[in-house]
Design a protein around this motif. Sequence first.
Motif, PDB file in Angstrom:
ATOM      1  N   ARG A 127      98.700 -29.585 112.083  1.00 24.03           N
ATOM      2  CA  ARG A 127      98.778 -30.255 113.377  1.00 24.03           C
ATOM      3  C   ARG A 127      98.181 -29.390 114.476  1.00 24.03           C
ATOM      4  O   ARG A 127      97.801 -29.903 115.540  1.00 24.03           O
ATOM      5  CB  ARG A 127     100.224 -30.590 113.732  1.00 24.03           C
ATOM      6  CG  ARG A 127     100.785 -31.786 112.990  1.00 24.03           C
ATOM      7  CD  ARG A 127     102.082 -32.268 113.605  1.00 24.03           C
ATOM      8  NE  ARG A 127     103.079 -31.189 113.671  1.00 24.03           N
ATOM      9  CZ  ARG A 127     104.128 -31.215 114.473  1.00 24.03           C
ATOM     10  NH1 ARG A 127     104.314 -32.230 115.284  1.00 24.03           N
ATOM     11  NH2 ARG A 127     104.994 -30.216 114.455  1.00 24.03           N
ATOM     12  N   THR A 131      91.014 -31.683 114.550  1.00 25.85           N
ATOM     13  CA  THR A 131      90.527 -32.405 113.374  1.00 25.85           C
ATOM     14  C   THR A 131      89.058 -32.105 113.089  1.00 25.85           C
ATOM     15  O   THR A 131      88.670 -31.917 111.931  1.00 25.85           O
ATOM     16  CB  THR A 131      90.736 -33.913 113.555  1.00 25.85           C
ATOM     17  OG1 THR A 131      92.109 -34.164 113.848  1.00 25.85           O
ATOM     18  CG2 THR A 131      90.369 -34.663 112.292  1.00 25.85           C
ATOM     19  N   LEU A 162      90.468 -35.293 106.668  1.00 27.04           N
ATOM     20  CA  LEU A 162      91.260 -36.254 107.436  1.00 27.04           C
ATOM     21  C   LEU A 162      92.644 -36.436 106.822  1.00 27.04           C
ATOM     22  O   LEU A 162      93.638 -36.584 107.537  1.00 27.04           O
ATOM     23  CB  LEU A 162      90.527 -37.600 107.497  1.00 27.04           C
ATOM     24  CG  LEU A 162      89.219 -37.616 108.285  1.00 27.04           C
ATOM     25  CD1 LEU A 162      88.564 -38.997 108.190  1.00 27.04           C
ATOM     26  CD2 LEU A 162      89.464 -37.260 109.754  1.00 27.04           C
ATOM     27  N   SER A 165      94.772 -33.458 107.837  1.00 28.31           N
ATOM     28  CA  SER A 165      95.137 -33.500 109.250  1.00 28.31           C
ATOM     29  C   SER A 165      96.178 -34.587 109.527  1.00 28.31           C
ATOM     30  O   SER A 165      97.243 -34.317 110.099  1.00 28.31           O
ATOM     31  CB  SER A 165      93.888 -33.728 110.108  1.00 28.31           C
ATOM     32  OG  SER A 165      94.227 -33.779 111.475  1.00 28.31           O
ATOM     33  N   TYR A 166      95.876 -35.808 109.122  1.00 23.25           N
ATOM     34  CA  TYR A 166      96.775 -36.915 109.442  1.00 23.25           C
ATOM     35  C   TYR A 166      98.030 -36.915 108.581  1.00 23.25           C
ATOM     36  O   TYR A 166      99.055 -37.471 108.976  1.00 23.25           O
ATOM     37  CB  TYR A 166      96.029 -38.243 109.311  1.00 23.25           C
ATOM     38  CG  TYR A 166      95.270 -38.593 110.556  1.00 23.25           C
ATOM     39  CD1 TYR A 166      95.837 -39.375 111.546  1.00 23.25           C
ATOM     40  CD2 TYR A 166      93.982 -38.116 110.754  1.00 23.25           C
ATOM     41  CE1 TYR A 166      95.154 -39.675 112.702  1.00 23.25           C
ATOM     42  CE2 TYR A 166      93.286 -38.408 111.909  1.00 23.25           C
ATOM     43  CZ  TYR A 166      93.872 -39.193 112.876  1.00 23.25           C
ATOM     44  OH  TYR A 166      93.190 -39.476 114.025  1.00 23.25           O
ATOM     45  N   ASP A 226      88.581 -41.620 113.897  1.00 24.58           N
ATOM     46  CA  ASP A 226      88.220 -40.250 113.527  1.00 24.58           C
ATOM     47  C   ASP A 226      87.401 -40.168 112.251  1.00 24.58           C
ATOM     48  O   ASP A 226      86.906 -39.080 111.910  1.00 24.58           O
ATOM     49  CB  ASP A 226      89.477 -39.398 113.381  1.00 24.58           C
ATOM     50  CG  ASP A 226      90.026 -38.960 114.728  1.00 24.58           C
ATOM     51  OD1 ASP A 226      89.321 -39.144 115.737  1.00 24.58           O
ATOM     52  OD2 ASP A 226      91.163 -38.434 114.772  1.00 24.58           O
TER      53      ASP A 226
END
Length: 290
Positions: A127, A131, A162, A165-166, A226
């Motif tokens: 977090r 990104t 991704l 990150s997510y 994104d």
Amino acid sequence: MTVRAGGETAWVKSERQLDRERRRRRAGVRSGSVAAASTVLCVAVVVAVVVTSPGWPRVHETFFNWGEFTGAFPDVLRGFWLNVRIFLIAEPVILVLGLLVALARGLRNPLFFPLRALAVAYTDVFRGIPTILLVYLVGFGLPALRLQGVPDSPAVLGGFALVLSYGAYVAEVFRAGIDSIHPSQRAAARSLGLSKTQSLRFVVLPQAVRRVVPPLLNDFASLQKDTALVAVLGPLEALRQAQIHSATNFNYTPYLATAVLFVALTVPMARFTDHLAARAERRRAPGGGT
């Protein structure tokens, strides 16, 4: 009031009730008319300010050239399907990863402390990294290791970044949903003879997941946007196609075509999120049902 006709009783609205409904309808029409008029006026003012500005002819030619738009749109649309595929593959993986990390953070047995610490470190680190920086690190760092079995596809590497990150953001959403369930729910499940695992699976998780659906959809709307960050690795997705056309013709209108496609996909998702949030609010209201 009630009237009897042929031995049957029927409900008929009173004059006062009918008058109240008529006034309510008139107020609704009046409010809608005022809102529409104010919206049209605001849009007209903004348009007038923009088109009368000194630099508008140059901006119009550079960003709103119809010929450039139609020329670039087929390639941009073809690249956009790669964005959609990355999104559709990454989304379920993120859901599973986020849920597993959230469950790991909820483990209280000292035996599982290393797993809980790893989950905390994962959410804190991923977090904290922007990104786009994570896309660079994964996209160029993993292939440089030359490990056996590591994919070399830029789209796969970008999608993996991704997910990392997510997954951290979604894990916190799931954890918040689980923590929002009152402890009495677990106590009631245990009193019925369910184990801790069964209580979590059949009582806590169903309620938690239902509560976090709107914020999850917001995260996935951001994820869809994104996917354009994968362009920095080189795959021919929508943004990369727009960059190629813009560099060839020295015109930025292809970026507008890309923006139109992303808006066409994210706006319906945003409205669906608002609908689910409003429905959840009605359910929580007194007399709102279950």
